[in-house]
Design an enzyme around this catalytic site. Structure first.
Site, PDB file in Angstrom:
ATOM      1  N   ASP A  50       0.808  -1.219   0.000  1.00 24.87           N
ATOM      2  CA  ASP A  50       0.000   0.000   0.000  1.00 24.87           C
ATOM      3  C   ASP A  50       0.843   1.272   0.000  1.00 24.87           C
ATOM      4  O   ASP A  50       0.386   2.316  -0.467  1.00 24.87           O
ATOM      5  CB  ASP A  50      -0.993   0.004   1.162  1.00 24.87           C
ATOM      6  CG  ASP A  50      -0.348  -0.196   2.523  1.00 24.87           C
ATOM      7  OD1 ASP A  50       0.865  -0.445   2.590  1.00 24.87           O
ATOM      8  OD2 ASP A  50      -1.078  -0.093   3.542  1.00 24.87           O
ATOM      9  N   ASP A 454       5.433   1.084  13.550  1.00 26.37           N
ATOM     10  CA  ASP A 454       4.749  -0.221  13.625  1.00 26.37           C
ATOM     11  C   ASP A 454       5.635  -1.368  14.079  1.00 26.37           C
ATOM     12  O   ASP A 454       5.136  -2.330  14.675  1.00 26.37           O
ATOM     13  CB  ASP A 454       4.098  -0.598  12.290  1.00 26.37           C
ATOM     14  CG  ASP A 454       3.016   0.377  11.861  1.00 26.37           C
ATOM     15  OD1 ASP A 454       2.372   0.963  12.756  1.00 26.37           O
ATOM     16  OD2 ASP A 454       2.827   0.565  10.656  1.00 26.37           O
TER      17      ASP A 454
END
Length: 719
Positions: A50, A454
């Protein structure tokens, strides 16, 4: 729409040849919403991300990045919303690229096409935006090539832009006027940013290659739209007209679609939401060629009183009637994967509840990226992943399977042993991390240290080996900034999750600093002797020393700050009005130079020379050699972002910066204290958007520089 060939960006005449390689974090580190195998060439597959571009599978299970040309101008092309591999001419591959459909992305999307497996690309610009990092990015695929006439390609757009068709292998596209449906689903209609309230549009396109040809094209085509009322459409005349299929499910819309040529049926996963974070309520259907829907949703969800949506859908081309589906998200205890050998009449699972206790039928490792397993925290049972929207079985090898998650690509090579399969990380070569900061402390026998969203961040001991673990004890998912003490460089700081941690052994162990209030953001700087630190946080600009923190009234919050790496008394900070200097260990700051810019600048200091500081702003790059009292503008530089100082020839220095010269943004190096700048990025290595990309430079290896990116991991370069 005009087709433009990509030969890289036009760079200025002063160019220095650099060799670039990826630092191996391994395991991906980000969301992989789509994987496709070519049905006619053995072993050919692509994975789309993405925010990090497109990858091609290699014979050894590794992946090759295909879009490293992306530079500051083309940064949105790392968002890949759809991919299609040509079943007639496998050399051809197409990708729909663009990051956002709202104002965050200034450029329209494009369809990229390649005739050499993605080694080089041509571009057709679309008259609308494409959303590779928008809601519903795991649906698909939105690009489809007619398997009986590969000149014909369809693309399903977002934002109410409908269905588009090419009849010249992607050189031009025209809207299909006869297809009126555009989808109506919005994640949140009340959102005003254009992100969650954007119409998700068309979700998937599939051809029926067993249907008759009309004018040389496949006659039966299926299109799914993100619409809870009427979402499944079919054409029986090669796209001339379209009808909503009778008897289709309502309240949900197609997420993935796959056609089984032997069975002559279309398999569809349905959800009430588009994902990737929530799928709502889902189901699985089989649609016969005569238009009859059959509900084949696994009974497991009813038996266990679970509500899930379905993400991935895979068919076994070697064994008709064998298929797999995955839960998109099952946040506890783990995502579920289902397999059927009888066209969905019955299903088995990769794990189950036995006597009320979870029993895993699979074995597991992350040998190629050990940090993935080692970083999992106590009590976290999500071994198999989350956001599972890509699920594929190799059409030439029924034992080989792959699936994408929010963090990596998993899979294995013994699928026919289901459910006693071995699951392993198979994302070697995929580097999709969003890097926030980099430091290269000299003299500690470690090339550099990274701060990453993350996945925490890493101490990189070997640039070609995946780290064993990320930052731990304390652990937090996203690290936003780092620094080291120049005179005692084993002393390291990291911040994230409103916390501050300190290491005195180069990141082996960490201690949570409890002297600071809960704070976030901003910049952090460690005094050269590790006696104090300055944090320009959301809770104010803080001086932390001797186990306590105080507010620095003379220093604005959330601005850039660095420490002198030789003199512990000096800190430097900068904002849109100029530079601030502290000569008393961070207790007070005084404005020293009025350098006007349109936002917060970025600073870098010489690793071994006191008082030598650089300030990079959107009005230029400035240099001081007198502890920030005066600054000299670097001639010809219109603007700069991240900047780093490293070892040059002999006793000299190299200064690296993303800078604009002659209206061209590039990664540049100056070996003469900023008098001239040479370009060291190139047509094959553009590093995406320059603005978020942190830099660090080695003080031990001449010319070595580390480049963090927002979605393509970390590169290192040498002359």
């Amino acid at each position: 729409m005009r087709s433009i060939f990509l030969f890289g960006s036009l760079l200025c005449s002063s160019v220095s040849a650099y060799t670039w390689k990826s630092v191996k974090i391994g395991g991906g580190g980000g969301f992989v919403p789509g994987i496709v195998f070519n049905p006619t060439e053995k072993g050919l597959a692509y994975a789309r991300t993405d925010i990090g571009g497109l990858y091609r599978l290699n014979a050894d299970d590794s992946w090759t990045a295909l879009q490293d040309y992306v530079n500051d101008t083309l940064w949105n092309e790392w968002g890949v919303d759809a991919v299609a591999t040509d079943p007639v001419d496998p050399r051809r591959v197409y990708a729909a690229v663009g990051m956002y459909t709202n104002s965050w992305d200034p450029r329209n999307g494009s369809i990229l096409r390649s005739e050499d497996y993605g080694a080089t690309w041509a571009r057709t610009t679309l008259p609308f935006k494409v959303g590779g990092n928008m809601p519903g990015r795991g649906m698909g695929e939105r690009l489809a090539i007619d398997p009986q006439n590969n000149k014909v390609i369809y693309f399903g757009a977002r934002s109410g832009n409908g269905l588009w068709k090419s009849v010249d292998q992607g050189v031009t596209f025209q809207r299909v006027a006869s297809f009126a449906a555009t989808g109506t689903y919005q994640v949140d209609a009340t959102d005003t940013s254009g992100y969650s309230n954007d119409i998700n549009g068309l979700s998937a396109i599939e051809f029926d290659p067993t249907s008759a040809l009309i004018n040389g094209a496949t006659s039966r085509i299926y299109v799914g739209t993100a619409d809870r009322t009427s979402s499944m459409w079919v054409s029986e005349d090669a796209g001339e007209s379209w009808t909503a299929i009778a008897g289709q499910p309502s309240g949900v819309f197609p997420h993935k679609m796959k056609f089984s040529t032997v069975e002559k049926v279309l398999y569809i996963t349905y959800n009430s939401e588009s994902g990737p974070y929530s799928a709502g309520t889902g189901s699985v259907y089989r649609l016969s060629s005569n238009g009859i829907f059959s509900d084949i949703t696994p009974a497991w969800v009813v038996t266990n009183n679970v509500t899930i949506g379905y993400g991935g859908l895979a068919l076994d081309a070697q064994n008709s009637g064998t298929l797999m589906v995955s839960a998109m998200n099952l946040w506890g205890p783990d995502v579920q994967i289902f397999r059927s050998n009888d066209s969905g009449a019955t299903w088995t699972t990769i794990w189950d509840y036995v006597g009320g206790v979870q029993k895993n039928y699979y074995t597991y490792d992350t040998e190629k990226a050990p940090w993935i397993n080692n970083q999992r925290q106590k009590g976290d049972t999500k071994i198999l992943g989350w956001m599972v929207e890509a699920l594929e079985i190799n059409p030439f090898d029924s034992n080989h399977w792959l699936y994408g998650t929010g963090a990596t690509i998993y899979g294995g090579h013994n699928l026919e042993s289901w459910p006693a399969v071995h699951v392993t990380s198979l994302a070697d070569g995929v580097e999709e991390t969003a890097v926030q900061d980099l430091i290269a402390p000299p003299g500690i026998n470690i090339p550099f240290i990274s701060a990453v969203l993350d996945v925490a961040g890493f101490v990189h001991k070997d640039l070609g080996v995946s780290p064993n673990d990320g930052f731990e004890d304390p652990f937090w998912a996203s690290t936003t900034a780092l620094d080291f003490a120049g005179l005692v460089p084993t002393n390291i700081l990291r911040i994230g999750d409103s916390k501050l941690a300190i290491s005195s052994d180069a990141g082996v162990t960490w201690t949570l600093n409890t002297a600071v209030p809960a704070a976030s953001g901003g910049s952090i700087a460690f005094a050269a002797d590790a006696s104090s630190l300055v944090w320009t946080s959301s809770a104010g600009s803080l001086l932390v020393s001797n186990g306590s923190s105080t507010t620095i009234a003379s220093l604005p919050t959330s601005i850039a700050v660095v420490s002198d790496k030789v003199d512990p008394n000096f800190f430097y900070a900068g904002d849109e009005t100029g530079v601030y200097v502290s000569s008393d260990g961070g207790k007070t700051f005084t404005r020293s130079a009025n350098i006007t810019s349109y936002g917060v600048g970025l600073l870098a200091v010489h690793p071994a020379k006191a008082g030598d500081v650089w300030y990079s702003t959107n009005t230029g790059i400035y240099h001081s050699i007198d502890f920030g009292k005066t600054f000299t503008a670097s001639p010809g530089v219109q603007s700069g972002t991240h900047i780093a100082v490293g070892k040059g020839a002999g006793n000299g220095t190299n200064v690296f910066a993303f800078a604009t010269v002659d209206n061209v943004v590039a990664l540049r190096r100056s070996a003469d204290e900023g008098a001239t700048w040479e370009v060291i990025s190139d047509a094959e290595h553009g590093f995406g958007s320059a603005n978020p990309n942190p830099l660090a430079a080695s003080w031990e290896t001449e010319g070595m520089v580390f480049v963090g990116t927002n979605g393509r991991g970390i590169f290192y370069g040498l002359p």
